[in-house]
Design a protein around this motif. Structure first.
Motif, PDB file in Angstrom:
ATOM      1  N   GLU A 154       0.829  -1.208   0.000  1.00  0.00           N
ATOM      2  CA  GLU A 154       0.000   0.000   0.000  1.00  0.00           C
ATOM      3  C   GLU A 154       0.863   1.258   0.000  1.00  0.00           C
ATOM      4  N   MET A 155       1.977   1.233   0.740  1.00  0.00           N
ATOM      5  CA  MET A 155       2.875   2.387   0.768  1.00  0.00           C
ATOM      6  C   MET A 155       3.501   2.603  -0.603  1.00  0.00           C
ATOM      7  N   ALA A 156       3.841   1.537  -1.300  1.00  0.00           N
ATOM      8  CA  ALA A 156       4.421   1.666  -2.641  1.00  0.00           C
ATOM      9  C   ALA A 156       3.424   2.328  -3.589  1.00  0.00           C
ATOM     10  N   ILE A 157       2.170   1.902  -3.514  1.00  0.00           N
ATOM     11  CA  ILE A 157       1.126   2.503  -4.356  1.00  0.00           C
ATOM     12  C   ILE A 157       0.949   3.976  -3.983  1.00  0.00           C
ATOM     13  N   PHE A 158       0.846   4.241  -2.690  1.00  0.00           N
ATOM     14  CA  PHE A 158       0.653   5.609  -2.212  1.00  0.00           C
ATOM     15  C   PHE A 158       1.847   6.492  -2.576  1.00  0.00           C
ATOM     16  N   PHE A 159       3.052   5.971  -2.398  1.00  0.00           N
ATOM     17  CA  PHE A 159       4.267   6.716  -2.715  1.00  0.00           C
ATOM     18  C   PHE A 159       4.275   7.133  -4.181  1.00  0.00           C
ATOM     19  N   LEU A 160       4.065   6.175  -5.081  1.00  0.00           N
ATOM     20  CA  LEU A 160       4.135   6.479  -6.515  1.00  0.00           C
ATOM     21  C   LEU A 160       2.986   7.390  -6.963  1.00  0.00           C
ATOM     22  N   SER A 161       1.810   7.190  -6.393  1.00  0.00           N
ATOM     23  CA  SER A 161       0.666   8.050  -6.738  1.00  0.00           C
ATOM     24  C   SER A 161       0.898   9.479  -6.245  1.00  0.00           C
ATOM     25  N   SER A 162       1.393   9.606  -5.026  1.00  0.00           N
ATOM     26  CA  SER A 162       1.679  10.931  -4.469  1.00  0.00           C
ATOM     27  C   SER A 162       2.799  11.621  -5.230  1.00  0.00           C
ATOM     28  N   ARG A 163       3.816  10.842  -5.595  1.00  0.00           N
ATOM     29  CA  ARG A 163       4.935  11.380  -6.376  1.00  0.00           C
ATOM     30  C   ARG A 163       4.420  11.967  -7.685  1.00  0.00           C
ATOM     31  N   GLN A 164       3.539  11.223  -8.364  1.00  0.00           N
ATOM     32  CA  GLN A 164       3.023  11.702  -9.640  1.00  0.00           C
ATOM     33  C   GLN A 164       2.223  12.987  -9.455  1.00  0.00           C
ATOM     34  N   GLY A 165       1.414  13.032  -8.417  1.00  0.00           N
ATOM     35  CA  GLY A 165       0.650  14.246  -8.142  1.00  0.00           C
ATOM     36  C   GLY A 165       1.566  15.428  -7.861  1.00  0.00           C
ATOM     37  N   ALA A 166       2.620  15.184  -7.084  1.00  0.00           N
ATOM     38  CA  ALA A 166       3.576  16.259  -6.769  1.00  0.00           C
ATOM     39  C   ALA A 166       4.272  16.754  -8.033  1.00  0.00           C
ATOM     40  N   LEU A 167       4.665  15.819  -8.908  1.00  0.00           N
ATOM     41  CA  LEU A 167       5.341  16.218 -10.152  1.00  0.00           C
ATOM     42  C   LEU A 167       4.414  17.027 -11.058  1.00  0.00           C
ATOM     43  N   THR A 168       3.157  16.644 -11.098  1.00  0.00           N
ATOM     44  CA  THR A 168       2.181  17.399 -11.901  1.00  0.00           C
ATOM     45  C   THR A 168       1.995  18.800 -11.333  1.00  0.00           C
ATOM     46  N   ARG A 169       1.891  18.893 -10.023  1.00  0.00           N
ATOM     47  CA  ARG A 169       1.693  20.193  -9.376  1.00  0.00           C
ATOM     48  C   ARG A 169       2.920  21.095  -9.541  1.00  0.00           C
ATOM     49  N   VAL A 170       4.124  20.501  -9.507  1.00  0.00           N
ATOM     50  CA  VAL A 170       5.362  21.255  -9.720  1.00  0.00           C
ATOM     51  C   VAL A 170       5.333  21.923 -11.094  1.00  0.00           C
ATOM     52  N   LYS A 171       4.887  21.170 -12.108  1.00  0.00           N
ATOM     53  CA  LYS A 171       4.825  21.740 -13.457  1.00  0.00           C
ATOM     54  C   LYS A 171       3.815  22.881 -13.537  1.00  0.00           C
ATOM     55  N   ALA A 172       2.691  22.722 -12.838  1.00  0.00           N
ATOM     56  CA  ALA A 172       1.652  23.751 -12.879  1.00  0.00           C
ATOM     57  C   ALA A 172       2.068  25.009 -12.116  1.00  0.00           C
ATOM     58  N   LYS A 180       8.721  19.156  -2.384  1.00  0.00           N
ATOM     59  CA  LYS A 180       9.332  19.184  -1.054  1.00  0.00           C
ATOM     60  C   LYS A 180       8.316  18.750   0.013  1.00  0.00           C
ATOM     61  N   LEU A 181       7.069  19.170  -0.153  1.00  0.00           N
ATOM     62  CA  LEU A 181       6.012  18.761   0.779  1.00  0.00           C
ATOM     63  C   LEU A 181       5.786  17.252   0.674  1.00  0.00           C
ATOM     64  N   PHE A 182       5.756  16.732  -0.545  1.00  0.00           N
ATOM     65  CA  PHE A 182       5.642  15.282  -0.757  1.00  0.00           C
ATOM     66  C   PHE A 182       6.783  14.561  -0.047  1.00  0.00           C
ATOM     67  N   GLN A 183       8.002  15.043  -0.231  1.00  0.00           N
ATOM     68  CA  GLN A 183       9.174  14.435   0.399  1.00  0.00           C
ATOM     69  C   GLN A 183       9.050  14.438   1.928  1.00  0.00           C
TER      70      GLN A 183
END
Length: 192
Positions: A154-172, A180-183
């Motif tokens: 579950e942590m692996a799924i959550f980690f990768l999903s959160s990472r993707q959301g953070a990367l999308t938000r960084v671009k926006a 940094k908040l994700f980290q």
């Protein structure tokens, strides 16, 4: 097209798809940048869709190798390995001036819902990455470096999903703060 030319084509394709997306990928522009004759291109790739699928496979394998190399480097403590992943990703984001996130994540958002081939290849890559992180979290828990209060899968799924959301938000937002908040939150969840 020789093997090294195919590799170069996939590398250039990864860069262009990462920057411009599927709909922004012009084959003429790509062929000119790669120095590949169109006849050679169509000998190895059936279509733009087939090319994008092979680029995604190539990129996914490259990222999986990267994660495996860093996360299972037994010469470093578990958290330091993860910290390297965070720090190198922040460095890459800054180097691209917030214009590139995760190519597979970006393409999934752009076309996976409309294209079964791209959807399946993207999901295969996400599952491969998830397996790597699940194994890493499991090993870290067994070794006593990570909290035992979470389920590794579950942590692996959550980690990768959160990472993707953070990367999308960084671009926006054009700022590193979402990452940094994700980290910070992931570190607290994994360690405590």
């Amino acid at each position: 097209m020789k093997k090294e030319n195919i590799h170069r084509a996939l590398e250039i394709g990864s860069k262009i798809l990462g920057q411009k997306g599927y709909h922004g990928l012009g084959l003429r522009e790509f062929l000119e940048n790669a120095g590949i004759p169109s006849g050679s291109f169509y000998y190895y790739f059936k279509s733009k869709e087939d090319f994008a699928a092979k680029v995604i496979e190539h990129y996914g394998e490259k990222v999986a190798n990267y994660f495996n190399h860093l996360l299972f480097d037994n010469s470093k403590p578990f958290y330091n390995r993860l910290e390297i992943v965070f720090n190198e990703e922040i460095e890459r984001i800054n180097q691209t001036a917030f214009t590139e996130g995760c190519m597979i994540g970006d393409l999934t958002s752009e076309i996976a819902g409309q294209n079964t081939l791209i959807q399946n290849i993207s999901d295969t890559n996400y599952n491969r990455w998830q397996d790597i992180f699940e194994r890493f979290f499991n090993e870290g828990q067994k070794e006593g470096s990570f909290s035992k209060s979470f389920n590794a899968k579950e942590m692996a799924i959550f980690f990768l999903s959160s990472r993707q959301g953070a990367l999308t938000r960084v671009k926006a937002s054009r700022t590193i703060e979402p990452y940094k908040l994700f980290q910070s939150y992931m570190t607290n969840l994994i360690l405590n």
